[in-house]
Scaffold this active site. Structure first.
Site, mmCIF file in Angstrom:
data_model
loop_
_atom_site.group_PDB
_atom_site.id
_atom_site.type_symbol
_atom_site.label_atom_id
_atom_site.label_comp_id
_atom_site.label_asym_id
_atom_site.label_seq_id
_atom_site.Cartn_x
_atom_site.Cartn_y
_atom_site.Cartn_z
ATOM 1 N N GLY A 11 34.787 -13.406 -49.366
ATOM 2 C CA GLY A 11 33.361 -13.192 -49.119
ATOM 3 C C GLY A 11 33.114 -11.937 -48.286
ATOM 4 N N SER A 12 32.073 -11.207 -48.664
ATOM 5 C CA SER A 12 31.711 -9.995 -47.908
ATOM 6 C C SER A 12 30.301 -10.147 -47.331
ATOM 7 C CB SER A 12 31.787 -8.765 -48.805
ATOM 8 O OG SER A 12 30.889 -8.918 -49.908
ATOM 9 N N GLY A 13 29.894 -11.394 -47.082
ATOM 10 C CA GLY A 13 28.588 -11.649 -46.453
ATOM 11 C C GLY A 13 28.714 -11.509 -44.944
ATOM 12 N N PHE A 14 27.821 -12.176 -44.240
ATOM 13 C CA PHE A 14 27.833 -12.031 -42.783
ATOM 14 C C PHE A 14 29.156 -12.528 -42.179
ATOM 15 C CE2 PHE A 14 23.239 -11.838 -43.512
ATOM 16 C CZ PHE A 14 22.933 -10.725 -42.753
ATOM 17 N N GLY A 15 29.671 -13.651 -42.679
ATOM 18 C CA GLY A 15 30.928 -14.171 -42.140
ATOM 19 C C GLY A 15 32.094 -13.264 -42.486
ATOM 20 N N VAL A 79 36.751 -15.602 -56.714
ATOM 21 C CA VAL A 79 37.851 -16.509 -56.363
ATOM 22 C C VAL A 79 37.658 -17.837 -57.086
ATOM 23 C CG1 VAL A 79 38.967 -17.784 -54.491
ATOM 24 C CG2 VAL A 79 38.294 -15.400 -54.161
ATOM 25 N N GLU A 174 7.809 -16.443 -46.391
ATOM 26 C CA GLU A 174 7.814 -14.981 -46.517
ATOM 27 C C GLU A 174 7.440 -14.545 -47.938
ATOM 28 O OE1 GLU A 174 10.869 -13.929 -42.870
ATOM 29 O OE2 GLU A 174 11.727 -14.377 -44.803
ATOM 30 N N ASP A 312 27.885 -20.418 -43.894
ATOM 31 C CA ASP A 312 27.136 -21.414 -44.662
ATOM 32 C C ASP A 312 28.009 -22.468 -45.345
ATOM 33 O OD1 ASP A 312 24.886 -20.082 -43.936
ATOM 34 O OD2 ASP A 312 24.248 -19.541 -45.962
HETATM 35 C C1 LIG Z 1 16.576 -15.551 -48.936
HETATM 36 C C2 LIG Z 1 17.316 -15.831 -47.664
HETATM 37 C C3 LIG Z 1 16.736 -15.504 -46.443
HETATM 38 C C4 LIG Z 1 17.417 -15.736 -45.262
HETATM 39 N N1 LIG Z 1 16.830 -15.396 -44.079
HETATM 40 C C5 LIG Z 1 17.517 -15.541 -42.935
HETATM 41 C C6 LIG Z 1 16.969 -15.092 -41.697
HETATM 42 O O1 LIG Z 1 15.840 -14.605 -41.645
HETATM 43 N N2 LIG Z 1 17.728 -15.230 -40.574
HETATM 44 C C7 LIG Z 1 18.986 -15.775 -40.612
HETATM 45 O O2 LIG Z 1 19.647 -15.840 -39.587
HETATM 46 N N3 LIG Z 1 19.517 -16.213 -41.751
HETATM 47 C C8 LIG Z 1 18.827 -16.104 -42.911
HETATM 48 N N4 LIG Z 1 19.373 -16.545 -44.090
HETATM 49 C C9 LIG Z 1 20.678 -17.217 -44.056
HETATM 50 C C10 LIG Z 1 21.828 -16.231 -43.936
HETATM 51 O O3 LIG Z 1 21.661 -15.166 -44.847
HETATM 52 C C11 LIG Z 1 23.129 -16.974 -44.179
HETATM 53 O O4 LIG Z 1 23.236 -17.979 -43.206
HETATM 54 C C12 LIG Z 1 24.324 -16.049 -44.102
HETATM 55 O O5 LIG Z 1 24.264 -15.087 -45.119
HETATM 56 C C13 LIG Z 1 25.615 -16.847 -44.208
HETATM 57 O O6 LIG Z 1 26.698 -15.969 -44.203
HETATM 58 P P1 LIG Z 1 28.009 -16.341 -45.026
HETATM 59 O O7 LIG Z 1 28.978 -15.243 -44.753
HETATM 60 O O8 LIG Z 1 28.413 -17.727 -44.741
HETATM 61 O O9 LIG Z 1 27.557 -16.322 -46.546
HETATM 62 P P2 LIG Z 1 26.945 -15.141 -47.416
HETATM 63 O O10 LIG Z 1 26.310 -14.128 -46.559
HETATM 64 O O11 LIG Z 1 26.149 -15.819 -48.448
HETATM 65 O O12 LIG Z 1 28.215 -14.469 -48.086
HETATM 66 C C14 LIG Z 1 28.987 -15.129 -49.048
HETATM 67 C C15 LIG Z 1 29.907 -14.114 -49.677
HETATM 68 O O13 LIG Z 1 30.860 -14.772 -50.468
HETATM 69 C C16 LIG Z 1 30.938 -14.179 -51.748
HETATM 70 N N5 LIG Z 1 31.380 -15.222 -52.668
HETATM 71 C C17 LIG Z 1 30.808 -16.410 -52.924
HETATM 72 N N6 LIG Z 1 31.563 -17.120 -53.776
HETATM 73 C C18 LIG Z 1 32.635 -16.357 -54.060
HETATM 74 C C19 LIG Z 1 33.784 -16.530 -54.879
HETATM 75 N N7 LIG Z 1 33.995 -17.651 -55.574
HETATM 76 N N8 LIG Z 1 34.664 -15.520 -54.958
HETATM 77 C C20 LIG Z 1 34.477 -14.380 -54.267
HETATM 78 N N9 LIG Z 1 33.429 -14.169 -53.469
HETATM 79 C C21 LIG Z 1 32.528 -15.154 -53.359
HETATM 80 C C22 LIG Z 1 29.535 -13.660 -51.987
HETATM 81 O O14 LIG Z 1 29.544 -12.666 -52.974
HETATM 82 C C23 LIG Z 1 29.222 -13.122 -50.593
HETATM 83 O O15 LIG Z 1 29.805 -11.859 -50.423
HETATM 84 C C24 LIG Z 1 18.707 -16.321 -45.284
HETATM 85 C C25 LIG Z 1 19.285 -16.650 -46.514
HETATM 86 C C26 LIG Z 1 18.606 -16.414 -47.692
HETATM 87 C C27 LIG Z 1 19.247 -16.753 -49.003
#
Ligand SMILES: Cc1cc2nc3c(=O)[nH]c(=O)nc-3n(C[C@H](O)[C@H](O)[C@H](O)COP(=O)(O)OP(=O)(O)OC[C@H]3O[C@@H](n4cnc5c(N)ncnc54)[C@H](O)[C@@H]3O)c2cc1C
Length: 464
Positions: A11-15, A79, A174, A312
């Site tokens: 994952g390349s999200g926030f985590g 993955v 929003e 998440d």
């Molecule tokens: C529309 C929206 C608005 C939001 N607004 C807010 C806000 O205002 N404030 C706030 O604090 N939070 C907000 N959130 C929540 C916040 O964005 C999440 O809590 C945060 O992104 C979680 O981070 P994460 O790294 O767990 O997951 P994510 O940021 O979702 O990253 C997941 C990563 O995993 C990758 N991935 C997933 N499955 C696979 C796989 N099988 N193989 C390879 N890669 C994979 C994805 O491509 C992505 O790069 C919002 C969320 C959404 C959807």
């Protein structure tokens, strides 16, 4: 020479991204595997959907962000398998499958949209989880105004100009607020046959209040503001059916009614990545109702101190599914990994520091809960603006986002109104192709010029 300790991050999200960044000085080799080549700033997706920002501004390339971090590399891959016994991660791409070995694994694959068991709703009411979703919604939102201008049938025009937003959490509020601004301000002078300001925007939720988690005062303030902008706020209503031309809702007394609408947005419910289920099956960890893995207090998987689950996808102490939990969890995991490699004690519990939550309702108007403070209106909006500028990644993105905000908030315009047919049709066309062939990539047909998919193995970036 000894191979460096291999940390694989899914994952390349926030985590995922922040875990990689916090490991920049650690004696490790970091491999980030993600199904998209970008890092997505999800909190601003609604602005891409409503033409305020471009997709590039909220989704910079992950490898560009990490380009100076010599111990990190980025691999594109979906993955499909995690093998805890063999310590491998298997991902797929149009080139085939890749097996990557790890010493430590960080799983931060986030969550997807949940339709509460009614996945067919997704056909007609796209969620808001990815750039694809936001661009599809942009096409649908601007598209229905175009079709309403075109039709000679006033009933049809009414249906086209009815927007239904399901879910009155921050994303739904929003979205509804932005569609209201779009119809009442931005598009005011653009049409000849229709009056865009007559658009009906309905915000629905099964819960009794908008922004329920923000407390009574902010919830009421947000509702008042939405209603002032012309949004119909309809609480205590459960969506029981969705089709191409509308939604059916059920009240608490069981009565059902239909709302005709061609443009629906689904902003309710999340389901954790299915990778959580794999981890649970192999480790015996429990999952909660949203499919999140119940992790140990130090964010590791029960019985597997070498596997961290973040953001998440994980559940601990009822921490909310927000970006700060993922970012702070990433820092904690990186600290644990570094401590272990230095032979220092690890296993310290993770504690989330709540920095507050906020949601914008319209331009110059937001609600914010920061510690004991409950702010509404312009001050909350200013804080929202500054925080989002700080957290947007990259100087270039901050400058262009600021310019686009000026265009939309001070002026009436929207810089990113372009929508293509591909954006609107692409998701369903791809789903259809995948349904014809369950192999994720093969379902897309042969990609011109590429060799046929082959398996490969990645054990270390230096040897690969
Ligand atoms: C529309 C929206 C608005 C939001 N607004 C807010 C806000 O205002 N404030 C706030 O604090 N939070 C907000 N959130 C929540 C916040 O964005 C999440 O809590 C945060 O992104 C979680 O981070 P994460 O790294 O767990 O997951 P994510 O940021 O979702 O990253 C997941 C990563 O995993 C990758 N991935 C997933 N499955 C696979 C796989 N099988 N193989 C390879 N890669 C994979 C994805 O491509 C992505 O790069 C919002 C969320 C959404 C959807």
């Amino acid at each position: 020479m000894a191979t460096p300790h291999r940390v694989v991050i899914i994952g390349s999200g926030f985590g995922g991204l922040f875990a990689a960044k916090h490991l920049r000085r650690a004696p490790v080799e970091v491999t980030v595997i993600a199904r998209t080549a970008h890092h997505l700033f999800q909190p601003l997706l609604y602005q891409v959907a409503t033409g305020v920002l471009s997709e590039g501004e909220i989704a910079p390339a992950t490898r560009e962000i990490l380009r100076r971090q010599k111990n990190a590399r980025v691999l594109l891959g979906d993955v499909t398998d995690i093998d805890l016994a063999q310590k491998t991660v298997t991902s797929t791409s149009p080139l085939g499958t890749t097996v990557t070995d790890y010493d430590t694994l960080i799983v931060a694959a986030g969550a997807g949209q949940s339709y509460f068991g009614n996945d067919k709703f997704a056909d007609y009411a796209p969620g808001m989880k990815s750039i694809d979703d936001a661009l599809e919604l942009r096409g649908r939102i601007f598209g229905v105004f175009e079709l309403a201008e075109l039709t000679k049938d006033p009933e049809m025009a009414k249906k086209l100009l009815t927007f239904v937003v399901v879910g009155a959490g921050p994303t739904g509020v929003e979205m509804a607020g932005q569609i209201a601004e779009l119809s009442r301000r931005t598009l005011q002078r653009d049409f000849r046959n229709i009056d865009p300001s007559q658009a009906r925007i309905v915000l629905l939720d099964a819960a009794p209040a908008v922004l329920g988690s923000f407390g009574d005062k902010l919830s009421k303030a947000a509702r008042r503001r939405l209603e002032k902008m012309g949004v119909e706020v309809a609480m205590d209503l459960k969506v029981v059916d969705v089709d191409a031309e509308g939604v059916v809702v059920e009240g608490k007394d069981g009565t059902r009614r239909r709302i005709d609408s061609y443009c629906k947005v689904w902003a309710a419910g999340v389901a954790a990545s299915p990778l959580g289920k794999q981890l649970a099956e192999q480790s015996g960890a429990e999952l909660d109702r949203a499919g999140r893995v119940k992790v140990q207090p130090d964010l590791t998987l029960p019985g597997h101190p070498e596997v961290f689950v973040l953001g998440d996808m994980a559940t601990l102490n009822d921490y909310p599914g927000v970006a700060q939990v993922a970012m702070q969890g990433a820092k904690h995991a990186a600290k644990m990994i570094t401590a272990r490699l230095e032979g220092k004690p690890d296993g310290a519990p993770f504690h989330y520091r709540d920095k507050g939550s906020m949601a914008t309702v319209s331009r110059f108007h937001a609600v914010a809960a920061i510690g004991p403070l409950r702010l509404t209106g312009f001050l909350a909006w200013l804080i929202w603006l500054v925080i989002h500028l700080v957290y947007l990644i990259g100087f270039k993105n901050r400058v262009t986002a600021l310019l686009h905000w000026a265009v939309s908030f001070i002026g009436r315009g929207r810089s990113e109104r372009t929508a293509t047919l591909q954006q609107v049709m692409g998701r369903r066309a791809m789903e259809k192709m995948r349904a014809d062939d369950p192999n994720h990539w093969a379902g897309l047909g042969p990609l011109e010029g590429l060799p046929s998919p082959q398996p490969s193995r990645e054990s270390s970036s230096r040897s690969a």
